[in-house]
Design a protein around this motif. Structure first.
Motif, short mmCIF file in Angstrom:
data_model
loop_
_atom_site.label_atom_id
_atom_site.label_comp_id
_atom_site.label_asym_id
_atom_site.label_seq_id
_atom_site.Cartn_x
_atom_site.Cartn_y
_atom_site.Cartn_z
N GLN A 37 0.83 -1.20 0.00
CA GLN A 37 0.00 0.00 0.00
C GLN A 37 0.86 1.25 0.00
O GLN A 37 0.58 2.20 -0.73
CB GLN A 37 -0.93 -0.01 1.21
N VAL A 38 1.92 1.26 0.78
CA VAL A 38 2.83 2.41 0.82
C VAL A 38 3.48 2.61 -0.54
O VAL A 38 3.55 3.73 -1.06
CB VAL A 38 3.89 2.23 1.93
N ILE A 39 3.95 1.53 -1.15
CA ILE A 39 4.56 1.62 -2.47
C ILE A 39 3.55 2.13 -3.49
O ILE A 39 3.83 3.04 -4.26
CB ILE A 39 5.13 0.25 -2.90
N PHE A 40 2.35 1.54 -3.50
CA PHE A 40 1.29 1.92 -4.43
C PHE A 40 0.98 3.42 -4.34
O PHE A 40 0.89 4.10 -5.35
CB PHE A 40 0.03 1.09 -4.13
N GLU A 41 0.84 3.91 -3.13
CA GLU A 41 0.48 5.32 -2.95
C GLU A 41 1.62 6.27 -3.27
O GLU A 41 1.39 7.41 -3.62
CB GLU A 41 -0.01 5.56 -1.52
N ASN A 42 2.85 5.82 -3.14
CA ASN A 42 3.98 6.73 -3.31
C ASN A 42 4.67 6.64 -4.67
O ASN A 42 5.59 7.40 -4.93
CB ASN A 42 4.99 6.53 -2.18
N LEU A 43 4.23 5.72 -5.52
CA LEU A 43 4.77 5.69 -6.88
C LEU A 43 4.43 6.99 -7.59
O LEU A 43 3.36 7.55 -7.39
CB LEU A 43 4.19 4.51 -7.66
N LYS A 44 5.32 7.44 -8.41
CA LYS A 44 5.09 8.69 -9.15
C LYS A 44 4.42 8.42 -10.49
O LYS A 44 4.48 9.23 -11.41
CB LYS A 44 6.42 9.43 -9.37
N VAL A 45 3.75 7.28 -10.59
CA VAL A 45 3.05 6.86 -11.80
C VAL A 45 1.57 6.72 -11.46
O VAL A 45 1.22 6.09 -10.46
CB VAL A 45 3.59 5.49 -12.29
N PRO A 46 0.68 7.31 -12.26
CA PRO A 46 -0.76 7.15 -12.00
C PRO A 46 -1.17 5.69 -12.22
O PRO A 46 -0.83 5.08 -13.23
CB PRO A 46 -1.43 8.04 -13.04
#
Length: 123
Positions: free
Chosen positions: A26-35
């Protein structure tokens, strides 16, 4: 320690690891700079990340739970995307996994997007 206690401890450890992995993802998903937008097999929007919200101008609450093709995200590409989805569910290799589309954000600004589409492993 008997095997029942060992099994109980292993079960608790496994559950804790699953919860930690879920939080990590979840942290990775939310913090990726890709929509990112994730749908289920019926094209209902399950989740979007912060970058998708920022790009499109919609909050996740405006999108999540709605059908992708009933939203205004892809009005000019709806028929093509529906056909690609239908074919992808039957044979993922029969349609491109990457393609460009034109769409508009919530404010009516034109956007050209490069989509990368794939099925989740459990699909």
């Amino acid at each position: 320690m008997n095997s029942a206690n060992t099994n109980q401890l292993m079960k608790k450890y496994s559950q804790a690891n699953l919860e930690n992995n879920s939080i990590d993802y979840q942290v990775i998903f939310e913090n990726l700079k890709v929509p990112i937008l994730v749908t289920d097999e019926h094209t209902n929007i399950m989740v979007v990340n912060q970058q998708f919200e920022k790009l499109m101008g919609y909050s996740r609450h405006e999108l999540e739970g709605k059908n992708l093709f009933d939203t205004i995200l892809f009005p000019d590409n709806k028929e093509m995307l529906i056909e690609y989805h239908r074919k992808r569910m039957l044979d993922p290799e029969s349609v491109p996994s990457q393609y460009e589309i034109l769409t508009v954000d919530k404010n009516g600004n034109d956007l050209q997007l490069l989509l990368n589409v794939s099925l989740m492993p459990e699909s």
